[in-house]
Design an enzyme around this catalytic site. Sequence first.
Site, PDB file in Angstrom:
ATOM      1  N   TYR A 171      13.906   1.545   0.843  1.00 49.93           N
ATOM      2  CA  TYR A 171      14.129   1.406  -0.598  1.00 49.93           C
ATOM      3  C   TYR A 171      14.845   2.625  -1.173  1.00 49.93           C
ATOM      4  O   TYR A 171      14.844   3.702  -0.565  1.00 49.93           O
ATOM      5  CB  TYR A 171      12.816   1.135  -1.351  1.00 49.93           C
ATOM      6  N   HIS A 223       6.200   3.932  -3.435  1.00 45.30           N
ATOM      7  CA  HIS A 223       6.157   2.799  -4.357  1.00 45.30           C
ATOM      8  C   HIS A 223       5.138   3.149  -5.435  1.00 45.30           C
ATOM      9  O   HIS A 223       4.052   3.643  -5.121  1.00 45.30           O
ATOM     10  CB  HIS A 223       5.604   1.541  -3.688  1.00 45.30           C
TER      11      HIS A 223
HETATM   12  P1  FAD Z   1      -3.026  14.214  -0.811  1.00 48.66           P
HETATM   13  O1  FAD Z   1      -1.773  13.680  -1.417  1.00 48.66           O
HETATM   14  O2  FAD Z   1      -3.063  14.393   0.661  1.00 48.66           O
HETATM   15  O3  FAD Z   1      -3.337  15.591  -1.521  1.00 48.66           O
HETATM   16  C1  FAD Z   1      -4.350  16.441  -1.066  1.00 48.66           C
HETATM   17  C2  FAD Z   1      -4.038  17.847  -1.580  1.00 48.66           C
HETATM   18  O4  FAD Z   1      -5.150  18.692  -1.271  1.00 48.66           O
HETATM   19  C3  FAD Z   1      -2.815  18.459  -0.914  1.00 48.66           C
HETATM   20  O5  FAD Z   1      -1.952  18.988  -1.908  1.00 48.66           O
HETATM   21  C4  FAD Z   1      -3.400  19.540  -0.011  1.00 48.66           C
HETATM   22  O6  FAD Z   1      -2.528  20.649   0.158  1.00 48.66           O
HETATM   23  C5  FAD Z   1      -4.675  19.913  -0.763  1.00 48.66           C
HETATM   24  N1  FAD Z   1      -5.734  20.474   0.091  1.00 48.66           N
HETATM   25  C6  FAD Z   1      -6.139  20.034   1.309  1.00 48.66           C
HETATM   26  N2  FAD Z   1      -7.142  20.785   1.784  1.00 48.66           N
HETATM   27  C7  FAD Z   1      -7.381  21.742   0.852  1.00 48.66           C
HETATM   28  C8  FAD Z   1      -8.294  22.843   0.772  1.00 48.66           C
HETATM   29  N3  FAD Z   1      -9.178  23.098   1.760  1.00 48.66           N
HETATM   30  N4  FAD Z   1      -8.267  23.625  -0.338  1.00 48.66           N
HETATM   31  C9  FAD Z   1      -7.390  23.378  -1.364  1.00 48.66           C
HETATM   32  N5  FAD Z   1      -6.483  22.364  -1.321  1.00 48.66           N
HETATM   33  C10 FAD Z   1      -6.491  21.540  -0.236  1.00 48.66           C
HETATM   34  N6  FAD Z   1       0.821   5.674  -1.045  1.00 48.66           N
HETATM   35  C11 FAD Z   1       1.297   4.921  -2.076  1.00 48.66           C
HETATM   36  O7  FAD Z   1       0.573   4.683  -3.079  1.00 48.66           O
HETATM   37  N7  FAD Z   1       2.565   4.387  -2.024  1.00 48.66           N
HETATM   38  C12 FAD Z   1       3.404   4.606  -0.935  1.00 48.66           C
HETATM   39  O8  FAD Z   1       4.536   4.132  -0.936  1.00 48.66           O
HETATM   40  C13 FAD Z   1       2.915   5.401   0.156  1.00 48.66           C
HETATM   41  N8  FAD Z   1       3.671   5.646   1.275  1.00 48.66           N
HETATM   42  C14 FAD Z   1       3.161   6.412   2.307  1.00 48.66           C
HETATM   43  C15 FAD Z   1       3.923   6.635   3.486  1.00 48.66           C
HETATM   44  C16 FAD Z   1       3.401   7.401   4.547  1.00 48.66           C
HETATM   45  C17 FAD Z   1       4.185   7.583   5.812  1.00 48.66           C
HETATM   46  C18 FAD Z   1       2.117   7.991   4.429  1.00 48.66           C
HETATM   47  C19 FAD Z   1       1.548   8.848   5.544  1.00 48.66           C
HETATM   48  C20 FAD Z   1       1.365   7.761   3.271  1.00 48.66           C
HETATM   49  C21 FAD Z   1       1.868   6.969   2.221  1.00 48.66           C
HETATM   50  N9  FAD Z   1       1.113   6.704   1.074  1.00 48.66           N
HETATM   51  C22 FAD Z   1       1.593   5.926   0.053  1.00 48.66           C
HETATM   52  C23 FAD Z   1      -0.263   7.200   0.995  1.00 48.66           C
HETATM   53  C24 FAD Z   1      -0.337   8.434   0.157  1.00 48.66           C
HETATM   54  O9  FAD Z   1       0.568   9.408   0.615  1.00 48.66           O
HETATM   55  C25 FAD Z   1      -1.755   9.024   0.192  1.00 48.66           C
HETATM   56  O10 FAD Z   1      -2.711   8.016   0.137  1.00 48.66           O
HETATM   57  C26 FAD Z   1      -1.892   9.936  -1.033  1.00 48.66           C
HETATM   58  O11 FAD Z   1      -1.036  11.041  -0.910  1.00 48.66           O
HETATM   59  C27 FAD Z   1      -3.333  10.398  -1.194  1.00 48.66           C
HETATM   60  O12 FAD Z   1      -3.399  11.252  -2.319  1.00 48.66           O
HETATM   61  P2  FAD Z   1      -4.531  12.348  -2.415  1.00 48.66           P
HETATM   62  O13 FAD Z   1      -4.273  13.048  -3.706  1.00 48.66           O
HETATM   63  O14 FAD Z   1      -5.849  11.720  -2.169  1.00 48.66           O
HETATM   64  O15 FAD Z   1      -4.274  13.308  -1.175  1.00 48.66           O
END
Ligand code: FAD
Length: 387
Positions: free
Chosen positions: A221, A54
Site C-alpha cells: 500500500y 493501516h
Molecule cells: P510498541 O509499539 O512496541 O511500543 C512499545 C514501546 O515501549 C517502544 O517505544 C519501546 O521502545 C518501549 N519500551 C520497551 N521496553 C521498555 C522499557 N523497559 N522501558 C521503557 N520503554 C520501553 N498494527 C496495526 O494496527 N496496523 C498495521 O498495519 C500493523 N502492521 C504491522 C506490521 C509488522 C511487520 C509488525 C511486526 C507489526 C504490525 N502491526 C500493525 C502491529 C503493531 O506494530 C503493534 O501491535 C504495535 O506497535 C503495538 O503498540 P504498543 O504501543 O503496544 O507497543
Amino acid sequence: MPVTIKTPARDEKIAVVGAGLGGAVMAILLQQAGFDVDVYEQAPGFSRLGAGIHVGPNVMKILRRIGIEEPLEAIGSHPDFWFSRDWATGDYMSRIPLGAFARRNYGAAYLTVHRGDFHALLERAIAPGTLHFGKELRDVKDSGSDVHLSFADGSHATASIVIGADGVDSKIREVLLGVEAPTYSGWVGHRAVFPSAGLKFREQYEPCVKWWSEDRHMMVYYVTRAQDEIYYVTGVPEPWEHGISSVPSSKEEMREAFAGYHPLVQGLIDATVEVSKWPLLERNPLPLWSRGRLVLLGDACHPMKPHMAQGAAMAIEDAAILARCIEACGVGAYDTAFDLYKANRFERASKVQKVSHDNTWLRYDEDPAWCFGYDAYDAPLQDAPTE
Ligand code: FAD
C-alpha cells in the site's frame, strides 16, 4: 474541534512505560482528561523507520477525540478498496469497500500511512515536558501505597499507578507473570518503503492490495496522500535465530521467497531500495492483565501476528477503554478500574489475536463491520464479573 485540556482532576501521578503508538495515545487521552501523567521511553528519540501502517475507522474515531484525525487524514493515503489477489494469476479473491463506504458505515476514514509520520503526530500531542526519553525501565516495585520505578540510567520515579505499554518484550509483563520470551510464530515479515516513482508500471498498482499464495503473502500500500511512497510487508515461513530484533534482508532473498509471483510483485522487488526482516511474534492470551497498581496494554498484553493490521489498533483501543475506566472509577479505585478494563477488552483483543494468527482476514469477501465499526468511546462499559 479544539480539545480542552482540563486542570489535573487529582494529584496522583500516572506513569506510562513505553511511548509506542499505544503508550502515546494512553498518555494523551489521560492528560486531556486532566490527569497528571509522565511517559518513560527507553529509546533516545524516535526516527522515521521504514514501515507503513493501516489505520482503520475504529482507530480514527479515537484519534478524533485527541485532535489527530484531521492531520492524519491530510498525510495518509485513502484507499477505496482492500483487494486480495491470487499470487500467480492476479485474479481478485476479495474486494472490500473502504473510502466513502467506510466513512458512511463505520463512522470514519480508512487510511494507510507511514508509521513514523503517524507516531510523530502523536509525540507532538503529548504534553510538553512529560515524555522522558532514554528511560529504560529496569525494576518496578509496588509497595502497596505507590510504585517505585528504577531506570537503567540510575534515575528513579514514583507513581500511584503504572501502565505497561512497553511492547512485546514488556518488563511490566515480566513482573506480573515471570520471565517468558514471546513465541516465534514461524513466519517473518519483510518490510520496505520506497519511492513509487521507481515502479515500472506504476499506474497498475492499486492503493491497497494483498497478494496471497498458500503459505506466504505480500501486503502492499501507499503511505502518503500523494502516493509517492509505497510499502510492502510480507509473511514468509522460515527459521529464525535473531531473537526479537530485525535484520537486513535483500532483493535476492525477496526474489527467492516470491519466485513465480505475479509480475507486479516482481516489479515491487525490482524497485526496492532497502528491505528488512522482522520475526512475527505472538503470545497466547494472558490470564492476568493487572496486579495491584500495575496494568498492561497493547503488545505488552496481547502481541499478535500483524495479519489483520490491527495490533496497534488494539493497543489504541485498549488505551481508550482504560482511560474511560480510570475516569469512571478514579485513580484511587485502580483495582476496580483495571478489572473493568479487562472485562471490556479481553474478548475483543483475543478474537483479533486469533484471526491474526490464522491469517484469514479479508482473504475472501467478508463483512469487517465488527472490527471497523467498533467505537471504543461509544461502546457501553460492561461490568466486570464478580468473584
Ligand atoms: P510498541 O509499539 O512496541 O511500543 C512499545 C514501546 O515501549 C517502544 O517505544 C519501546 O521502545 C518501549 N519500551 C520497551 N521496553 C521498555 C522499557 N523497559 N522501558 C521503557 N520503554 C520501553 N498494527 C496495526 O494496527 N496496523 C498495521 O498495519 C500493523 N502492521 C504491522 C506490521 C509488522 C511487520 C509488525 C511486526 C507489526 C504490525 N502491526 C500493525 C502491529 C503493531 O506494530 C503493534 O501491535 C504495535 O506497535 C503495538 O503498540 P504498543 O504501543 O503496544 O507497543
